[in-house]
Design an enzyme around this catalytic site. Sequence first.
Site: not given
Ligand code: NAD
Length: 783
Positions: A181, A255, A289, A386
Amino acid sequence: MDYGPAPESQKEAQAWLDGHQRKFGLFIDNAWSEPAELFASTNPADGAQLAELTQATDADVERAVEAARRALPVWQGMGGHGRAKVMYALARLLQKHARLFAVLETLDNGKTIRETRDIDLPLAARHFYHHAGWAQLQSEEFADYRAVGVVGQIVPWNFPLLMLSWKIAPALAAGNTVVFKPAEFTSLTAMLFAELCVQAGVPAGVVNIVTGDGRVGSAIVNHPGVDKIAFTGSTEVGRLIREATAGSGKKLSLELGGKSPFIVFEDADLDGAVEGLVDSIWFNQGQVCCAGSRLLVQESIQERFLNKVRARMENLRLGSPLDKSMDVGALVDPVQRQRIAALVDSARAEGCDVWQPACELPADGSWFPPTLITGASTSAAVAQAEIFGPVLVAMSFRTPPEAVQLANNTVYGLAASVWTESISLALDIAPAIKAGVVWINSANQFDAACGFGGYRESGFGREGGREGMLEYMTALAEDARPALPVVEAKAKAAAKPAAADPFAIDRTAKMYIGGKQARPDSAYSAPVFGANGALLAEVGVGSRKDIRNAVEAAHKASGWTGATAHNRAQVLYYIAENLAARADEFAARIAAMTGNKNPEKEVQASIERLFYYAAWADKYDGLAHQPPTKGITVALNEAVGVIGIVCPNEAPLLGFISLVAPAIALGNRVVVVPSEAHPLSALDLYQVFDTSDLPGGVVNIISGNADELARTLATHADIDAVWRHDGSAEGCAEVERLSAGTLKRTWVGGAKGRDWYSAAQSGGRAVLAHASQVKNVWIPYGV
Ligand code: NAD
């Protein structure tokens, strides 16, 4: 002189969108569903709608999981070489269509074309090449493993295609099938990738792509037909996923977020460091991230360095992401802009100095200027949260230890960047920082051969490298485990005050904390009965307070982690030697507790296991990767920290040793709950430890109720990992659920048993991997 416009053409990408009538269904079983319940994807740079995508339903997820399950034998049946060919074709196709992908990604995400073209696409293709190689080598290099099965993968919007390749490539290489997804803001390159899958000959059902918001993610996470969840995203959602998967037996890698330090020492190449900082915090508008969002600069050069930073910020070019000369593009969505603005406002309200270069923001779309915040306290929201935007928070330090202390003053632990011309200082600081990646005199470097992932609340698991492949495999020895543990009857009697009769001889076996015998804080004890029903002794009933004391003692024993592996091995050999000297005594105790007719065998196996992990202590080495950059990346197997361990009831001595020995061999300190039914042989070990040069606090033993103590371990903020292996399905589920609070790593056995005599089930690299975490240190070399 000014720059002229240098726009990249978007003709091809727009034509591709038109070719799909700007509407997309779901990609399941190599077929497209009719677009339904649509949501829009817009261009963040101007707010224009690009296309509409389908919000998948639970039934769609069901269909995708079924397709993935059906495809498993097909995909695995193709063998490593068969899969390698398909993955190689995917890599080639990504390269062939790189420009289309890059433009589409820029349109959908708002990041500059320079980044999508020069970073995202080459890295995505490299990931498929590298993992095509792992598919080819799998049967040789991972002969003792199998694919996990159907994998659910969920990614965020900041590197849409790159995160897709980080997820899908290793999963496919190992022989899994996937339900993937993308993030709801940025699904378009995943749609284009789906088309490549068909062209590359990926069999139907191997890659399924469902679009939509968090509800779709949640449906994947909760689907019983999914064997593993790989998630990249926020720590908040990561926590929800940890809770949702607790007790399900699903393998999990997370991650998550970060607040990474960028440390500049006074002897650094300051101009180089400024450029590194640009790559660190203004790359992808800071929506990274591992962005170096906390600048820690040595006080003696603070003013000079910040002046250079401000001068450089004045030169950052912000504007149309498709313009090849732009440094800073648009934020993914107005929601993000508002979030960033609110955090920056909070800094202003707290009296921080907020500096932004003169910079004209485009009228439409979602933009935020590069920002430098100084004067923030270490506890300020902008210093801890963050921000995920182009906002740098600068602080100063005086000495290297202070730099380390500030760097580690965060709940996260994803990455760090260290700038100094002194190699000894750099290599002194790198191991002291609690983060999964450390870049020396560089920033934001990635490669498929080098693992990436976090410590602490940045999650667990690695992507890339050998360790990344292991996230998508299960050891065959796990399949061989007995269905049920040989659970012995637990001591049922209620706890009672110890030595109620002041003149009675105190037969209460003491606990062991900080190298000393300790009475339980509660002053309660419980009887332990032998196999023949006779009272053998009383044991202290440990409480929350005892665990707290033990954790404190374990933290004080941090010298153990710094000790050489050779020294740790010597201590383990010495423990084995001293145990051997008392073998008869221990055998008698085991026989009395369990009725075991051959207790000598358990003692001998325990001695052998101590030798086994003593042997491993100085051989579980890391790796030196040579990524296609000028440098080496040293993958170090570091200790996890303080591990809470709940031991099995079967083989009470061997089970204890089999869990404690690998943990301490690799430099961890442990707080151990011995078998609840048969705790005495573990409690007797204090005599062995005391004569074996084991420093106080490295092993702490708290007897008592396993459920209660496990709960305390799982919720304790200063414990880094919890292992539970007493065959309690609910207890293991609870450990996983409660560990979500601080995102501890867990290793639980669930309801199944384990043959503690079997080297395959109770030894080997799989166990050592639980006792360690990989830190990748990038070192420029031969530049
Ligand atoms: P998010 O957690 O809101 O969303 C990430 C994904 O999870 C999206 O596809 C979203 O639709 C899905 N999602 C949302 N709620 C969910 C649930 N309850 N169950 C399952 N899936 C769900 O994050 P974001 O705002 O899209 O991305 C930013 C975050 O991602 C930041 O905190 C960043 O640090 C992190 N990030 C981490 C890495 C890493 O490798 N550590 C890499 C990129 C981004």
